[in-house]
Design a protein around this motif. Sequence first.
Motif, PDB file in Angstrom:
ATOM      1  N   GLU A  31       0.748  -1.248   0.035  1.00  0.00           N
ATOM      2  CA  GLU A  31       0.188  -0.133  -0.014  1.00  0.00           C
ATOM      3  C   GLU A  31       0.750   1.092   0.055  1.00  0.00           C
ATOM      4  O   GLU A  31       0.525   2.265  -0.674  1.00  0.00           O
ATOM      5  N   LYS A  32       2.018   1.279   0.833  1.00  0.00           N
ATOM      6  CA  LYS A  32       2.528   2.435   0.974  1.00  0.00           C
ATOM      7  C   LYS A  32       4.224   1.971   0.750  1.00  0.00           C
ATOM      8  O   LYS A  32       4.677   1.006   1.176  1.00  0.00           O
ATOM      9  N   GLU A  33       4.806   2.779  -0.325  1.00  0.00           N
ATOM     10  CA  GLU A  33       6.311   2.126  -0.609  1.00  0.00           C
ATOM     11  C   GLU A  33       7.287   3.086   0.437  1.00  0.00           C
ATOM     12  O   GLU A  33       6.817   3.952   1.129  1.00  0.00           O
TER      13      GLU A  33
END
Length: 396
Positions: free
Chosen positions: A319-321
Amino acid sequence: MSTSASRPVAPGPRFLAAEQRFCGADGPAGESYPQAQRDVRTQSYGRHREYSQLAGEDLMTTTTTTEVSGRTVALGRAAQQLDLKRGEFELAVQLGHVRTTREDLSARPRVPQEEIERIRSAEGFPEALRERVRVVGTAEASQLLDVPAHRFTRLARGGHFTPVKCYLNRYRAVVWLYLAEEVTDLALRYPELLTDRQLPKETLVRLGAGEDRRPRNWRGRRAAMLLRQTEDPWERAAGIAAALDPAHLSEVVTDPYERAYLSRLRPEAIRVGPDSPAAREVIERLQLAQDLDEVLWYRMDLAQHLSIARSTRPAPRPEKERPAFAAVGAARPVHVPAPTSPPGQVEGKQSEPTGRPLGPVGVERVQPRAGRGRLRRGLARLRRPRAAARSATTTP
């Protein structure tokens, strides 16, 4: 028997040029791809029905991923109810004789009770089902055909018989197994292969060049069985990707998240004989495509299955790098220089302060700790008598 497999060919620009030559300027996803795919498969695999199905005909999946309705049983229980051994039951599922179902991709397949009842009610059960999954080696197959063992070996090396299973003996040599039903069926359809004094010219050319088609045909049949066992597009692509080494796979699948997803869905490795590092190395090499046209075939097939899978759903991504190093450094507090004007006053303009008035800033002066010098002087006094005593004892 075969001791080991040759080293796979290395990837490079020649594969991209070959794909453009077979598929046209649009690449593997172009309009000319299906016909080129059939041409490559026809040249590579000949008349075998497994590969004619892979060349464009529809494959009936035996494992469906749907909401399970009705009673189902585990695979081990189903094998007992069908009077099959573990290996015979696995082969029956792979060949499509027994259909399975599962709720989602993470669930293990199960067999519906109505499927078991259908098979048990068939004529000739269980002898007929056992005969359909019976496998034979070179010696038993040559006895079935009433030919010398070396002639059957030459026919198998030339590609006329396709192995369905294999295992390693104690010398780590590959032993190939064939379906008894297919061996007798081919003998009835092509009796000249057994009766003529000389083998076909194409077979003699292959044998003269030292070619062995058994590993290649086994890989193609295994790919067909993997495609038959699932209807999920990503699992089907993973079954094709299992025949390519990491170098070729990274050229076809450039997205690292897609490669990770294919690796997670990769089919389980086959179980062969003694479990040792040397045995696993032989089997891993055996599962990888070797020849140039074979590697090209799997690359093109994987590209087509990937296009279908991408249109169905994307590969899972985080979802989030994680933030880059520069972004982490920019998030640190930045030193603000002191203003040149007093608070609440702008140069050339007087403004009234807002909020609580600010008083003078008091600077606290840090005093040195008391008592440290006294401690040092006290220790010095204690050392002086000891030093004087030592000097008095040393004087003559």
